[in-house]
Design a protein around this motif. Structure first.
Motif, short mmCIF file in Angstrom:
data_model
loop_
_atom_site.label_atom_id
_atom_site.label_comp_id
_atom_site.label_asym_id
_atom_site.label_seq_id
_atom_site.Cartn_x
_atom_site.Cartn_y
_atom_site.Cartn_z
N LEU A 91 4.51 -4.94 4.39
CA LEU A 91 4.40 -4.59 5.79
C LEU A 91 5.11 -3.34 6.49
N VAL A 92 6.34 -2.52 6.41
CA VAL A 92 6.01 -1.15 6.74
C VAL A 92 5.20 -0.63 6.50
N ALA A 93 5.31 0.02 4.69
CA ALA A 93 4.59 0.85 4.58
C ALA A 93 3.36 1.65 4.79
N TYR A 94 2.20 -0.02 5.09
CA TYR A 94 1.06 -0.18 5.14
C TYR A 94 0.64 0.43 5.84
N PRO A 95 0.95 1.16 7.13
CA PRO A 95 -0.07 2.08 7.84
C PRO A 95 0.31 3.42 7.00
N ALA A 96 1.30 3.18 6.68
CA ALA A 96 1.45 5.27 5.72
C ALA A 96 0.42 5.18 5.16
N ASP A 97 0.29 3.90 4.01
CA ASP A 97 -1.04 3.68 3.05
C ASP A 97 -2.27 4.12 3.02
N VAL A 98 -2.39 3.52 4.42
CA VAL A 98 -3.53 3.64 5.56
C VAL A 98 -4.06 5.16 5.77
N ILE A 99 -2.77 5.58 5.62
CA ILE A 99 -3.13 6.92 6.51
C ILE A 99 -3.71 8.12 5.51
N LYS A 100 -2.50 8.21 4.27
CA LYS A 100 -2.53 8.45 3.14
C LYS A 100 -4.19 8.45 2.17
N ASN A 101 -4.32 7.16 2.04
CA ASN A 101 -5.76 6.86 1.59
C ASN A 101 -7.22 7.27 2.98
N ARG A 102 -6.75 7.57 3.64
CA ARG A 102 -7.77 8.14 4.53
C ARG A 102 -7.81 9.66 3.93
N LYS A 117 -2.23 19.19 10.66
CA LYS A 117 -2.05 18.46 11.81
C LYS A 117 -3.17 16.77 10.97
N GLY A 118 -2.96 17.07 10.03
CA GLY A 118 -4.29 16.16 9.75
C GLY A 118 -4.28 14.67 9.43
N MET A 119 -3.25 13.98 9.21
CA MET A 119 -2.30 13.28 9.53
C MET A 119 -2.07 12.97 10.63
N SER A 120 -2.16 13.13 11.38
CA SER A 120 -1.67 12.70 12.75
C SER A 120 -2.75 12.64 13.48
N LYS A 121 -3.88 13.23 13.23
CA LYS A 121 -5.33 13.34 13.64
C LYS A 121 -5.89 12.10 12.64
N VAL A 122 -5.53 11.60 12.09
CA VAL A 122 -5.92 9.93 11.35
C VAL A 122 -5.33 8.80 12.07
N ALA A 123 -4.03 9.21 11.41
CA ALA A 123 -3.44 7.82 12.92
C ALA A 123 -4.08 7.52 14.17
N LYS A 124 -4.32 8.93 14.95
CA LYS A 124 -5.30 9.49 16.08
C LYS A 124 -7.03 8.31 16.49
N ASP A 125 -6.88 8.32 14.96
CA ASP A 125 -8.93 8.61 15.04
C ASP A 125 -8.46 6.56 14.16
N ARG A 147 -5.24 -5.35 13.74
CA ARG A 147 -5.86 -5.07 12.80
C ARG A 147 -6.70 -4.13 11.73
N ARG A 148 -7.00 -3.00 12.71
CA ARG A 148 -8.11 -1.97 12.03
C ARG A 148 -6.98 -1.44 10.98
N ILE A 149 -5.83 -0.55 11.27
CA ILE A 149 -4.99 -0.32 10.45
C ILE A 149 -4.07 -1.59 9.22
N TYR A 150 -4.18 -2.54 9.79
CA TYR A 150 -3.48 -2.92 8.74
C TYR A 150 -5.15 -4.35 7.73
N THR A 151 -6.05 -3.48 7.70
CA THR A 151 -7.65 -4.34 7.19
C THR A 151 -6.95 -4.06 5.19
N GLY A 152 -6.84 -5.31 4.71
CA GLY A 152 -6.18 -4.86 3.12
C GLY A 152 -5.32 -5.50 3.36
N TYR A 153 -4.19 -6.24 3.86
CA TYR A 153 -2.82 -5.94 3.88
C TYR A 153 -2.71 -6.75 3.12
#
Length: 181
Positions: A91-102, A117-125, A147-153
């Motif tokens: 639940l806590v790590a999923y957004p970071a996992d989505v960013i890593k996967n992007r 700066k790629g990580m912050s750009k992914v988070a912003k996008d 919902r967009r960030i937690y798609t697949g959770y």
């Protein structure tokens, strides 16, 4: 199951190697427990070893997670309570996992998210993409952005509980029957 076996098995092996090294270094040592920094070192080694096995699986998961199709369960009923570690972790790590996967799925030849700066750009996008609809703006749009960030959770959470519980049970049971300390 395979990656958890590799992780837990290599953790145990690294702990044993470190304990043998310490015993060889100081034969007078009587306390068989490893200090926390040696436990951490064994954990780092186990994580590194496990990453060699999980990288292909992570790539497949990333490719699947990057799909734009949505799956909806319409007739789900009941609730589930989980303080369970794997569920809380995801639940806590999923957004970071989505960013890593992007970042992992980004093109090597023409990256969208280059450099540090790629990580912050992914988070912003993810949070405010250029194709964001008007309903996703402001406070009322918060659920859409989350919902967009937690798609697949849901799939991840449903998989995490039995996988981690089974792996831990199998590992601890095997260690008990082998009388390993």
């Amino acid at each position: 199951m395979l990656t958890d076996s590799i992780l837990l098995g290599s953790l145990h092996t690294y702990r044993r190697y470190i304990a043998r090294y310490l015993l060889h270094k100081d034969p007078e040592q009587k306390d068989p427990r490893l200090p926390i920094y040696y436990q951490a070192l064994a954990g780092v080694g186990a994580g590194w070893t496990n990453s060699l096995a999980t990288t292909p699986v992570e790539l497949l998961k990333t490719k699947l997670q990057m799909q734009t199709q949505r799956v909806t369960l319409r007739h789900a009923s009941g609730t589930a309570t989980s303080g369970l570690a794997a569920e809380v972790f995801w639940l806590v790590a999923y957004p970071a996992d989505v960013i890593k996967n992007r970042l992992m799925a980004d093109s090597l030849q023409h990256p969208q998210y280059p450099g540090f700066k790629g990580m912050s750009k992914v988070a912003k996008d993810l949070w405010t993409p250029s194709h964001q609809s008007p309903r996703e703006l402001g406070l009322l749009g918060l659920p859409f952005r989350v919902r967009r960030i937690y798609t697949g959770y849901l799939t991840c959470a449903l998989r995490a509980f039995p996988t981690n519980a089974g792996a831990l049970l199998a590992f601890e049971t095997a260690m008990y029957f082998m009388n390993v300390k």
